[in-house]
Structures are given as structure tokens and as C-alpha cells.
Design an enzyme around this catalytic site. Structure first.
Site, short mmCIF file in Angstrom:
data_model
loop_
_atom_site.label_atom_id
_atom_site.label_comp_id
_atom_site.label_asym_id
_atom_site.label_seq_id
_atom_site.Cartn_x
_atom_site.Cartn_y
_atom_site.Cartn_z
N TYR A 1 2.38 -5.70 12.88
CA TYR A 1 1.18 -5.01 12.37
C TYR A 1 0.37 -4.44 13.52
CZ TYR A 1 -2.85 -4.11 9.40
OH TYR A 1 -3.88 -3.50 8.70
N GLU B 1 0.80 -1.23 0.00
CA GLU B 1 0.00 0.00 0.00
C GLU B 1 0.82 1.27 0.00
OE1 GLU B 1 -0.41 -2.49 2.26
OE2 GLU B 1 -2.41 -2.47 3.10
N ARG C 1 -2.71 -3.05 13.63
CA ARG C 1 -4.17 -3.13 13.66
C ARG C 1 -4.56 -4.56 14.00
NH1 ARG C 1 -3.23 0.20 9.10
NH2 ARG C 1 -3.91 2.35 9.46
N ASP D 1 -5.48 -7.75 6.92
CA ASP D 1 -6.80 -7.63 7.52
C ASP D 1 -7.83 -7.57 6.39
OD1 ASP D 1 -6.39 -5.12 6.47
OD2 ASP D 1 -6.27 -4.09 8.39
N HIS E 1 -3.80 -13.21 13.80
CA HIS E 1 -3.00 -12.01 14.05
C HIS E 1 -2.18 -12.19 15.32
CE1 HIS E 1 -5.73 -9.13 11.53
NE2 HIS E 1 -5.21 -10.11 10.83
N ASP F 1 -2.09 -5.13 3.61
CA ASP F 1 -2.13 -5.46 5.03
C ASP F 1 -2.94 -6.73 5.31
OD1 ASP F 1 -0.56 -3.32 5.69
OD2 ASP F 1 -2.22 -1.99 6.20
N GLU G 1 -9.61 -5.13 5.18
CA GLU G 1 -9.42 -4.02 4.26
C GLU G 1 -8.25 -4.30 3.32
OE1 GLU G 1 -9.26 0.87 4.40
OE2 GLU G 1 -8.77 -0.29 6.18
#
Length: 983
Positions: free
Chosen positions: A441, A78, A443, A172, A487, A170, A174
């Protein structure tokens, strides 16, 4: 309260409208998921507007493009910072490019499209989402970043030459959706397109990810698209309704409106709170024969509650607050008793019971009666209880707990925490190491620690602190019910990179402070508990029972790494049962019950998590959005509901109770989890909501009362005396406070808080001779011709306070389009700009002789397009920029060697304007030291307050409206000094 939709019982038959959970292999699941439509119209179908479906591809919407025999493997992430860090670990066989986040967005209008109930969504056709790619506008001036279309074109060209395309967004939902959008929009070949994920940007993690590529998880994509669809079908209709009923520019949302409700309801609780008086009795005692002396003064033994006053700023040499210390309670949360500190050998004990009943002293009279009854009564110890108490370390950070602790210990906002953590995750420049990712990470809602990280940190603890600090078994912590256990927690990528070492390698400021907090919390979570010696003492005096507690730290344990900051051991003298004590004094203190405290960033994040509103990764954006919309303001780190926020919340609660219900929001988050695990279907979840919501929406269009006009603030206009109102600007979409008489045709008043009206000066226009008006622009004050729009002459104020023409045409011509160059004044000094702007954006520096400066030959070539690189001036000094700009926007900082080599030809630093002469009385929110006024590097004529002890303390604060008004007055006074104009 609406009843949330129940999940299907696993033991019973699943309703026909929901797909039952299937027991298949992981590979079969992935293939099946790829065949289930996401509700998003494929890119190919959008371009050709055909009904061709693509159900036999691992990436929906993709078509074959490359043969799989390329020059390299393309890795798409990203952000460019993340790309730079990953590129360090990969050789020439890989090329790493950035998508700069999302590559397309839901359409915001219905132009040329039929049958869309809500912009960008065709609900009747299976909730088809229509995404568009921003290609920019020919008429709109763009600054800095490229358009989505330009980024996609770059990715498309690189993918065409690639052997494999590895989508590394990432880990997740999103990130999964971003990977799918890239694959769909570029129509990548599924045979050589893969998804890779990693929790940390380290060499081993990336190599493991590259060795285990997978297909895009379409179940996660569908869950994310369901969230996107729900946010759109709630946000757009409600925002339009509020625009019709209240005022233009208002917005509402599934999550933001519920977050505002939290703050509004707390505000209403505070407003309705009625404070009640109560008293406490505290005895100052010492063992008989201790030799402790004390002079009791009757007037000082009765302590009345003091009225709260604003704390003055501390002296410049004040000691800064320990960054590891817990948050100090604000004045509205804790009242100081005013009891003096006990002398050595003495201690205090508080009256807990009277006549074996709980004590309740409601007034001074009640207190005096007890004091009289205690006169002459002996104080005898009736119970001494001693025990050891363990205090265990807390779990490693999740996103939520990291935001809370950073707010409490570092005074960071949620946004500041997440922005800093993002940079630590993507990689920061360290001396000798280059771009280095320091944390995993950020989040996540999981407290899981990988086996490798667990073994490493235990070895570090044993080596650095010894066996006493290492528990026999590793400490494990339970995650929340919605945690994704794939995660990990937020932790350092390498425990050998201590904060001290990172600081010596160049890590500084917010990044070092947050990294220190994350590092210490992680190491501490695997250490032994701290051990305290607790002594509980009960003392009898007449009908009263007094209690006191002593607490001494026997073994620091995890506190060796993560000290609590302010730790006050309460040490008691040697005491025994039936021992008689001397009463030195008896203090009676007045108190008043306090209203519930207002939310700050940390407590609001805690409440959002408790109520299940949003996800930890969205908390920072939620808090920022409700402030930007003008529904909430922040003063002294506390949130206040505005009048606008109260009105909007009441309207939405009255007419959309389901949307505003905390349980609806949290239940939908659970349904997204069920979509990802295939227990619920994408369309079924959305259809069930849409049916009832449309009925409420239609009813509200007629039943919701009109609140046209602004929201009264309760204050009067200082210019005309009419009420001031909160409004939303049609131009900027930002809230402002202005006079309610602006629309009065007979006697209008244009007063706006913080805005100064144009003022006629005695300076003639150099072009038409009319007088110039002193105006306030986004970058400060300037002069504009009173003959506007016939005459568009403008003048800026130079560093000496004299007006200077903002644009003077010269005899020099633009080398790119041939039009004349004009001399202009910028924030970094004069320059030559093409008069063909905005079609031609060529700018040229001015040399010492006043002529166009020739580009400085640096000998450096652009690593993207191979064009020569030259030196340009930036807000933070000179830098290397590609001469092919704007086609190539590559830029680099100047190395120390190049600075030394070109020191004689580097552009001089710009002349800085003096700061407005205003008195700053604000105290630093971090160290309570004095603050000074600074100008924002983001331009716009904005100011902020920074700690005077920078860089030791990096505390900052927003400028208050009152101070902003003083700044404007000081600038206006400075601007009124010029006498002559210069070209």
C-alpha cells in the site's frame, strides 16, 4: 499567531467536555465505538426522516437484510483493477466487486433542508453530516462511468445473495470511512458484515485478512468525518466570501490555501532578494618534481560570472540521463565556477582563511589585493588528515519520500508518482501471471518492515551479493511521530520479482521505472554502508590557508543496488605534511548570491511534510488543486505564484490568520489522531473551531476590501492596448487571461489569450446560404453558420482540410427507437448516430459500402450479462464491447488470437489529421533531447510535447501558451485552405 489548542494532560483530570481515555479490552472498545454516533445521519433515517437510532449494531445505520446463508462471500473493494487482482487468488466461493471509490458525497445545497449552517452539515444538531448518492440526471449526458446509485444497486443485489459481506477498502482512515458508508447506505446486516484489511495484494496477505475479519473501526471513521466536516465548513464559507469580494469561481480551503501561502511567500522572498557580489580564489597545485606542465594565461585566470541563458535543445543522439541519478541542480541554484579541470597529477585547493580569519572577498579590488600578496609565496602542506567515512543507506520509502525521490530521479510530478504507484499496488498484467500486485500500500508514513519481508530480503541480499553486503543485524529506521505503525513502508511484495524479471514479463514505461526505484530502495535499505576514504589537506601560502578534500570509494555497499548516479571521486596525488607544492595557476572567480530556489514537486512535498500541512496521501491532490485553481503555475518544473494567488493569500492572511497559520493546520492533523484514540471528542474539536471562525467570518464580510474585477497581469492587450487581467471562467471554472475592456459598453474588447475570435469565410451554408464562420471549439476549429441560432448547421474539417457536414440525416433508422440515423464525423472517422440523441445514444459503424455495418460476430459472450460481445472502435484501436450497452458497459481488450482470427473484418484504423506545422525548440525535461508535438488521447483538441526518443525516453512536457498560440495559427492556416464542401 494563534495558540493551538493544548492536548489534555494524561496525568490530570480531563476537562468535562472531552471524554477520558478508557482502559478496556479491544473487543469492548470496538463494541463501545459502534455505539458512539459519528455525526452522520444514518441512511434509514434519511429515507424515512425519523429519529430512530441504531445503537445496538456493530455497523451504525444498518438493518438486517440477508439471512447469512448465501451462494458466496462478497468482497467489496474500491477499484476494478484491485478487484481483478484479488479475484485471481479467490475461488468460486467468493465474488469481488468494486465500489469505484466513494459511494456518496456531502450535499452541496440546502434545497428542501432546514437548519443547516453550511451545506450538508447541521452544526447545531451535533454536527450531523448529510450525504447524498448521485443518481444522475435525466437531462445530463453521462459518458463512461456509472452513477453512484447504479453502483450501489449492483452491490445491493450481490449482497442480498451473499453469505458474508467483506469490506476490503484501503487500510487507512478514508478506506475505513468508505467501508462504513457502504454498510450504512446498503443497510447491511451487521451479523454477516465484516471489515478486512491488507497491506499488500498477495495470496498470503488476503488469506490472512479473510481469516481475521473485524468490525468497522468507528473511531477511525469519526476522525475521517471530522476532517471532512472541517474541510467543508472552512472551504464553502471562504469560497463564497472570495466570490463576493474578488470574483466568481474562486475557492479556498483549510489545506490548499496554506499550501498556496508557501509558494506565494517564497515568490515574495525572491522578488525582494537583492543579489550581492562575492569572489573566490582557487589554486591549481602539483607536488614538486611531478613533471606536470601548465600554461597559465592571465586573461583566463580571472573568471567573471556569466549571464544565464536558456539552454538549447540537445542533438537527437544525446545521451539520456541516468534514471537512477539524483536531481541535477537547476541553473538558479548552482553557478558553475568556470575553472578548467585539473590535469592528471594536479589538484585544486580553495582559499578558506586570510590572516587566520574567515575569508570575505566582496569585490574585484579585494581579490586583486590578495592575489598581489600571494605573488611569490611558497605553497606548503601543513596538515594531512586521512580517515574512513561510512555512508549508510536511507530508510525504505514512505509516501512522502517516494514522491520526493521520484521527482528528483525520474522527474515525476507528485500526481504522476501516485497514479503509477496506485496501479502497481492494485495489480498490472504480467505475461503468464495475469494481474499481479507488485508493491505494498502506497499511502503510508511508516518505515516499518514486516518480519517475513525482512527475512526474505536478507536472504535475497546474501544469495545475490554475498556476505559482505549483508549486515550482521537487520537495519531498522524510525518513523515520523504521526506514523501509523500498523502500516508498512512502500516496498515490493516479492523481492524475487526483480525489475529485470518484471520488465521481461511486460512491465514497461512509468510503471517499470517507479517499480525499479521502489525495489532498489527497499533492497538497499537492508545492505551494508558504503565506505569512502577521505583525505583533508590544509596548505599555507603567506597569510592564506587553502583547503582541499579527496574522496575515494573503497567499498560500494548499498550503492551496488542504488548507485548515486553521478559520483565524482576526487583523487589526490600522494601528499605529505611539510611538502612544498608548485603553483601552476591561481584562479579568481566572480559569484553572486542567489535567491532561495522556487519549489518543485519534490521540495514542495518536503515542505508540506515539514510543516504538517495535510497528509502524505493528500500531497498530490493538493499540488494539482492549487494549479487547477489558477493560484499557482508551473514552468520548467518550478512553481510560480500567480497574481490571483498573491491577492487571495494576502486577503486570507489579513482576515483569517488562524486558518492561514501553518501550526493550525498541523495541529488539526494531530487532533484527528487524538479523535481516533478517543482522547478528544468529534464534536468538541469542531465546536471549538467553529465558535471563533464564525466571528472572523462575520467581521470579514464588512472589513475585507473589494477586489472586484480581474487581477492585473502587468501586460497589455495586443488588440486594444488595455491591461490584461487574470479571471476565472464562470462556465469552466478555469483561470484565463483576457482584456480588461470586455465590459466596456462603448468599445468592448473580447480578446482572450489563446483564443481566436470567429472569422467570416466565403463558404456558404449548405442549408440556408449564409456565410459560415470559422470558430474554435474544444476539439479544434470548425465552421458554424453565421445565422445561428436560427440555423445550427456545423461543418468539420476533414483530413484533407476540406469542410464536411458534421451531421447528414440518412434513410437508415435506429434499431432501438426507430428515429432516423445521421452520418456524423468523429475523432475516429465517420459513424451513424441516432437523431434522438441524447435520449437515444445508439451509434452504428459505417461499412466499406457506406451502409450500416453489421455487428461482428465474435463468439464471445459477456461474463456479466451473457449477451454477445461485438467489436467497437476505441481511441487505442478495436476492442470487445457488450451489445447490451448502455445497460451493460462491460468491455475487454482483443486477444492476439482473436485479432488474427478477425483480421479481415476488423474496422480500419481512422485517418489521422496531420500535426500542425510548428517548430519545436523545447528540450526534454528528462534527457534534454529534442521533443515532438503529440495530440492528447483524451481529446479536447489538446496537445503535449513528448520526447523524440520515445519509448526509450518517456519524457513529456506541457505546451506553453506561446507554443499553443503558434499551434492555433498553424491550424487556422491549414483550415483556410479548403475550397469546396462535401457532404
Amino acid at each position: 499567531m494563534p495558540t493551538p489548542r493544548k492536548k489534555p494532560d494524561a496525568e490530570k483530570k480531563t476537562p468535562a467536555k472531552k471524554a477520558p481515555a478508557r482502559k478496556t479490552t479491544k473487543k469492548a472498545d470496538a463494541e463501545a465505538a459502534a455505539q458512539i454516533p459519528t455525526g452522520v445521519e444514518p441512511a434509514a433515517a434519511r429515507r424515512k426522516r425519523t429519529a430512530a437510532a441504531s445503537t445496538d449494531r456493530s455497523v451504525p445505520g444498518a438493518t438486517a437484510s440477508s439471512g447469512g446463508k448465501g451462494k458466496y462471500d462478497l468482497v467489496i473493494v474500491e477499484s476494478p483493477a484491485k478487484a481483478k487482482t484479488i479475484n485471481k487468488y479467490l475461488g468460486n466461493a467468493y465474488k469481488v466487486l468494486a465500489s469505484y471509490g466513494h459511494v456518496r458525497d456531502l450535499a452541496t445545497n440546502k434545497k428542501g433542508v432546514k437548519d443547516e449552517e453550511v451545506q450538508g452539515i447541521n452544526i447545531s444538531d451535533g454536527w450531523k453530516l448529510r450525504y447524498v448518492v448521485d443518481a444522475g440526471s435525466k437531462n445530463k449526458v453521462r459518458r463512461g462511468r456509472r452513477t453512484q446509485r447504479e453502483i450501489l444497486d449492483e452491490l445491493q443485489a450481490a449482497a442480498g445473495k451473499a453469505n458474508r459481506v467483506l469490506l476490503a477498502s484501503d487500510p487507512d482512515r478514508e478506506g475505513e470511512a468508505i467501508a462504513w458508508h457502504i454498510a450504512d447506505e446498503l443497510q447491511l446486516n451487521p451479523d454477516n458484515t465484516y471489515r478486512i484489511t491488507f497491506q499488500e495484494i498477495t495470496k498470503s496477505a488476503i488469506q490472512t485478512a479473510l481469516a481475521n475479519p473485524e468490525a468497522i473501526n468507528m473511531d477511525r471513521v469519526k476522525a475521517q468525518e471530522a476532517r471532512r466536516a472541517m474541510d467543508r465548513v472552512v472551504g464553502f464559507p471562504l469560497s463564497n466570501l472570495l466570490g463576493d469580494k474578488v470574483q466568481y469561481g474562486l475557492s479556498a480551503g483549510r489545506v490548499q490555501s496554506v499550501a498556496v501561502r508557501l509558494i506565494v511567500e517564497r515568490e515574495l522572498e525572491i522578488e525582494a532578494f537583492k543579489s550581492e557580489e562575492y569572489w573566490k580564489l582557487t589554486a591549481l597545485l602539483t607536488p614538486e618534481g611531478s613533471g606536470v606542465t601548465w600554461k597559465a594565461v592571465a586573461s583566463k585566470s580571472k573568471i567573471f560570472a556569466k549571464k544565464k541563458v536558456e539552454k538549447p535543445a540537445l542533438a537527437a543522439d544525446a545521451k539520456p540521463e541516468d534514471p537512477n541519478a539524483p536531481e541535477k541542480p537547476d541553473d538558479d541554484e548552482e553557478e558553475k565556477s568556470g575553472i578548467p579541470e585539473a590535469p592528471e597529477g594536479a589538484f585544486t585547493a580553495e582559499l578558506a582563511k586570510w590572516n587566520s580569519a574567515e575569508l570575505a572577498l566582496k569585490s574585484e579590488a579585494d581579490t586583486d589585493a590578495v592575489l598581489k600578496a600571494l605573488e611569490g609565496q611558497p605553497f606548503v602542506i601543513t596538515k594531512v588528515e586521512q580517515k574512513d567515512q561510512q555512508q549508510k543507506p536511507r530508510a525504505p520509502f514512505t509516501t512522502s519520500t517516494m514522491q520526493q525521490d521520484a521527482n528528483q530521479r525520474l522527474r515525476f510530478t507528485a500526481k504522476r508518482t501516485m497514479d503509477t504507484a496506485q496501479r502497481l499496488y492494485e495489480g498490472v498484467e504480467l505475461t503468464g501471471l495475469g494481474p499481479t500486485a507488485l508493491i505494498t500500500y502506497m499511502r503510508t508514513d511508516s518505515t516499518r518492515i514486516s518480519a517475513d519481508a525482512l527475512n526474505t530480503v536478507r536472504g535475497h541480499i546474501q544469495q545475490a551479493f554475498g556476505d559482505r553486503y549483508l549486515p550482521a543485524k537487520a537495519n531498522f529506521y524510525a518513523s515520523g511521530k504521526s506514523a501509523q505503525e500498523a502500516h508498512e513502508c512502500v516496498r515490493p511484495t516479492d523481492v524475487a520479482m526483480t525489475p529485470q524479471r518484471a520488465g521481461s514479463l511486460g512491465l514497461a514505461g512509468d510503471q517499470l521505472r517507479l517499480y525499479t526505484l521502489i525495489y532498489n530502495r527497499f533492497v538497499a535499505c537492508q545492505m551494508t554502508p558504503a565506505l569512502f576514504a577521505i583525505t583533508n589537506v590544509e596548505i599555507t601560502a603567506g597569510a592564506g590557508l587553502f583547503r582541499t578534500t579527496g574522496r575515494i570509494l573503497k567499498f560500494d555497499g548499498y550503492m551496488r543496488v542504488l548507485p548515486p548516479g553521478k559520483r565524482e571521486d576526487t583523487e589526490l596525488p600522494p601528499l605529505a605534511e611539510k611538502q612544498t607544492l608548485n603553483r601552476l595557476d591561481l584562479f579568481s572567480t566572480q559569484h553572486f548570491t542567489q535567491p532561495p530556489p522556487r519549489f518543485n514537486d519534490g521540495s514542495l512535498v518536503r515542505m508540506l511534510e515539514k510543516e504538517g500541512i495535510g497528509r502524505p496521501s493528500t500531497y498530490a491532490s493538493i499540488i494539482q488543486t492549487i494549479q487547477d485553481r489558477g493560484y499557482v503555475s508551473q514552468k520548467d518544473r518550478r512553481f510560480y505564484a500567480t497574481g490571483l494567488g498573491k491577492v487571495i493569500t494576502k486577503l486570507l492572511k489579513d482576515h483569517f490568520p488562524k486558518i492561514m497559520d501553518y501550526k493550525f493546520t498541523s495541529h488539526f492533523e494531530e487532533e484527528l489522531d487524538e479523535i481516533e484514540t478517543r482522547k478528544f471528542q468529534y464534536e468538541d474539536v469542531l465546536n471549538e473551531f467553529w465558535g471563533s471562525f464564525t466571528k472572523e467570518l462575520e467581521a470579514a464580510k464588512t472589513a475585507m476590501p473589494q477586489h472586484r474585477g480581474g487581477i492585473p497581469t502587468g501586460e497589455m492587450c495586443p488588440k486594444c492596448g488595455r491591461p490584461l487581467e487574470e479571471r476565472i471562467s464562470r462556465k469552466t471554472k478555469k483561470p484565463f487571461v483576457g482584456c480588461s475592456g470586455f465590459a466596456d459598453e462603448a468599445n468592448p474588447c473580447k480578446y482572450i489569450v489563446g483564443v481566436i475570435e470567429p472569422e467570416v469565410t466565403d463558404i456558404p451554408c449548405p442549408k440556408c446560404g449564409k456565410f459560415m464562420l470559422k470558430r474554435q471549439g474544444k476539439s479544434g476549429f470548425f465552421l458554424g453558420c453565421s445565422g445561428y441560432p436560427d440555423c445550427k448547421t456545423t461543418m468539420n474539417f476533414g483530413p484533407d482540410g476540406k469542410p464536411v457536414l458534421s451531421s447528414v440525416e440518412t434513410e437508415y433508422t435506429c434499431e432501438k427507437c426507430g428515429k432516423p440515423l445521421a452520418k456524423r464525423e468523429g475523432s475516429r472517422g465517420p459513424f451513424l448516430g441516432c437523431t434522438g440523441y441524447p435520449k437515444c445514444k445508439n451509434i452504428v459503424d459505417i461499412g466499406p459500402d457506406g451502409k450500416p455495418a453489421k455487428p461482428i460476430e465474435t463468439g464471445v459472450t459477456c461474463d456479466k450479462c451473457q449477451s454477445p460481445m461485438t467489436i467497437k472502435r476505441g481511441p487505442r484501436g478495436p476492442f470487445l464491447a457488450c451489445t447490451a450497452y448502455p445497460k451493460c458497459r462491460n468491455a475487454k481488450p482483443l486477444s492476439a488470437e482473436l485479432k488474427e482470427q478477425l483480421k479481415d473484418v476488423l474496422p480500419p484504423p481512422p485517418v489521422k489529421k496531420p500535426m500542425p506545422n510548428v517548430e519545436i525548440t523545447e528540450a526534454c525535461p528528462e534527457c534534454e533531447g529534442p521533443m515532438k508535438l503529440q495530440k492528447s488521447r483524451f481529446g479536447g483538441g489538446k496537445f503535449f510535447l513528448s520526447c523524440a526518443k520515445y519509448p526509450k525516453c518517456k519524457g513529456t512536457k506541457k505546451v506553453t501558451p506561446e507554443l499553443e498560440l503558434k499551434i492555433q495559427e498553424a491550424e487556422a492556416a491549414a483550415a483556410s485552405a479548403p475550397v469546396e464542401a462535401t457532404a
